[in-house]
Design an enzyme around this catalytic site. Structure first.
Site, short mmCIF file in Angstrom:
data_model
loop_
_atom_site.label_atom_id
_atom_site.label_comp_id
_atom_site.label_asym_id
_atom_site.label_seq_id
_atom_site.Cartn_x
_atom_site.Cartn_y
_atom_site.Cartn_z
N GLU A 166 -6.60 -4.29 5.60
CA GLU A 166 -6.61 -4.15 4.15
C GLU A 166 -5.56 -5.04 3.50
OE1 GLU A 166 -7.64 0.48 3.44
OE2 GLU A 166 -6.22 0.02 5.05
N HIS A 193 -12.24 3.33 0.23
CA HIS A 193 -11.96 2.49 1.40
C HIS A 193 -12.62 1.13 1.28
CE1 HIS A 193 -11.28 6.48 3.70
NE2 HIS A 193 -10.10 5.93 3.43
N ARG A 249 -2.75 -2.09 -3.30
CA ARG A 249 -3.94 -1.26 -3.14
C ARG A 249 -3.88 -0.17 -4.20
NH1 ARG A 249 -4.87 3.63 1.00
NH2 ARG A 249 -7.06 4.03 0.63
N GLY A 297 -10.69 5.38 14.56
CA GLY A 297 -11.82 4.57 15.01
C GLY A 297 -11.43 3.48 15.99
N LEU A 321 -12.28 5.55 10.11
CA LEU A 321 -11.84 6.87 10.55
C LEU A 321 -10.33 6.86 10.74
CD1 LEU A 321 -14.61 7.58 13.22
CD2 LEU A 321 -14.65 8.05 10.76
N ARG A 331 -7.97 16.87 4.36
CA ARG A 331 -8.99 17.07 3.34
C ARG A 331 -10.26 17.65 3.97
NH1 ARG A 331 -8.74 11.11 0.96
NH2 ARG A 331 -7.15 10.79 2.56
N ASN A 335 0.88 -1.17 0.00
CA ASN A 335 0.00 0.00 0.00
C ASN A 335 0.91 1.21 0.00
OD1 ASN A 335 -1.78 2.08 0.46
ND2 ASN A 335 -2.77 1.15 2.22
#
Length: 396
Positions: free
Chosen positions: A379, A181, A93, A330, A209, A241, A8
């Protein structure tokens, strides 16, 4: 013995994981790590599957080192750790797959060219994702590489959730809501089926998050709606962002303040969000340790935006059975979870603060109408599983 590497690659970091194929359909994590601060003073940390640090390296004078040069070091370490085991493929990814790529794909020149055209839709991510693929192709020509798309999980969401209220010609050109995501949400959907199949079949909001942040409404483990749209700039407020913003603000910045398109892009992608509001940092950990009112305002706005967007997704689902927190903020920030759940208490999110502070799997009270869970995402494992399937199909 064979192995797969998941990569990634971001603008200033490279996350990676090494999986051995000891069982037919079950990649086993051998080690994983991250190179951070690329372009400044790169540092490498690698941990075993048990969490022990197995390698640390710093390049204090390495500001000029490229992703490709640093990938050589990862490969050298991987070859040493694997011994006689063979890397059969690299999985990557790739943030944006557009309308064409709805499933993982073996990469060739035509695929790379098509993905490069999507760079303007994910300028913080896509160029670096593809640069890593090109670097690996030079380091190991002929080694299969598989692109795994963050947009793919959302590809079959209801048509109404993909539409933008623009003339039809633009939709036909691919200007629509994609969602991102997806690798994280796909993992959460699988993991939730293991934890509680009944909940997994119901109406779930997953909250990814982190420095990038979004929400996904899932029913029976499939994407129904999500907060990100045409680009990864939409939806929630993030580290740097802005998230969803009145398009009139963009017009004002250009027509009244004289900002160029490039200046506006830089502002919205790199100088807004937690960093812009606080003027301190894009990192929630730093803001949480800061007692200043600007830090508090940034945290409160972040939580307010999550709760506000969640309310819209509850409408898309027609109710709510479970809310799942995941990703860096999160999974690790109990105060952020508490603030969000308090704002959503009207919908049935009733948390047990002791369980929340301990980051337990279930952080809701026993009689909460909505289950609230904290589930770490993975991921890299999803990338490994997809890569293994694509390579097998290619050889079948």
């Amino acid at each position: 013995m064979k192995a797969i590497v998941s990569l990634n690659s971001g603008s200033s970091s490279i996350k990676f994981a090494l999986f051995t194929l000891e069982a037919a359909n079950n990649p086993m994590l051998s080690a994983g790590g991250k190179i951070e601060r690329i372009g400044i003073a790169p540092s490498l940390r690698v941990r075993s599957a048990d969490g022990d640090i197995v390698l640390e390296r710093d390049w204090p004078d390495g500001a000029s080192l490229s992703h490709a040069e640093l990938l050589k070091d990862i490969f050298a370490w991987a070859a040493e750790r694997l011994g006689d085991r063979q890397v059969i493929a690299i999985g990557h990814r790739v943030v944006h797959g557009g309308t064409e790529f709805a499933a993982p794909r073996l990469v060739d020149d035509a695929v790379l060219d098509a993905l490069e055209k999507l760079n303007p839709l994910a300028p913080l991510h896509q160029p670096h994702n593809l640069a890593a693929i090109r670097a690996i192709a030079q380091l190991r020509p002929g080694l299969p590489q598989v692109a795994c798309f963050d947009t793919a999980f959302h590809h079959d969401k209801p048509p109404v959730a993909a539409r933008l209220p623009l003339p039809r010609v633009f939709h036909e050109q691919g200007i629509r809501r994609y969602g991102f995501h997806g690798l994280s949400y796909e993992y959460i959907a699988r993991r939730l089926r293991e934890i509680d199949p009944v909940l997994a079949a119901g109406r779930v909001i997953a909250a990814h998050l982190g420095n990038g942040a979004s929400l996904c409404a899932m029913r029976d483990g499939k994407s129904i709606d999500t907060t990100m749209g045409f680009t990864a700039l939409d939806g929630l407020m993030m580290g740097t962002r802005c998230g969803a913003i009145d398009p009139g603000v963009v017009l004002h910045l250009q027509t009244q303040l004289g900002m160029s398109a490039a200046d506006v892009e830089d502002l919205l992608y790199r100088k807004s969000g937690l960093l812009g509001v606080s003027g301190i940092s894009s990192d929630m950990r730093t803001l949480s340790d800061n007692s200043g009112p600007e830090a508090e305002e940034a945290i409160e706005l972040f939580c307010w935006r999550v709760a506000r967007e969640a309310g819209g997704l509850i409408a898309s689902l027609g109710g709510l059975d479970a809310f799942v927190f995941t990703a860096g903020i999160g999974e690790n920030h109990a105060d952020v979870r508490r603030r969000i759940c308090e704002r959503l208490a009207w919908s049935g999110l009733l948390i047990d603060e002791s369980a929340n502070r301990g980051s337990a799997l279930r952080i809701c009270v026993a009689n909460s109408p909505v289950a609230v869970l904290v589930v770490p995402t993975n991921e890299e494992r999803m990338i490994a599983l997809h890569t293994l399937n694509v390579v097998r199909e290619d050889h079948s």
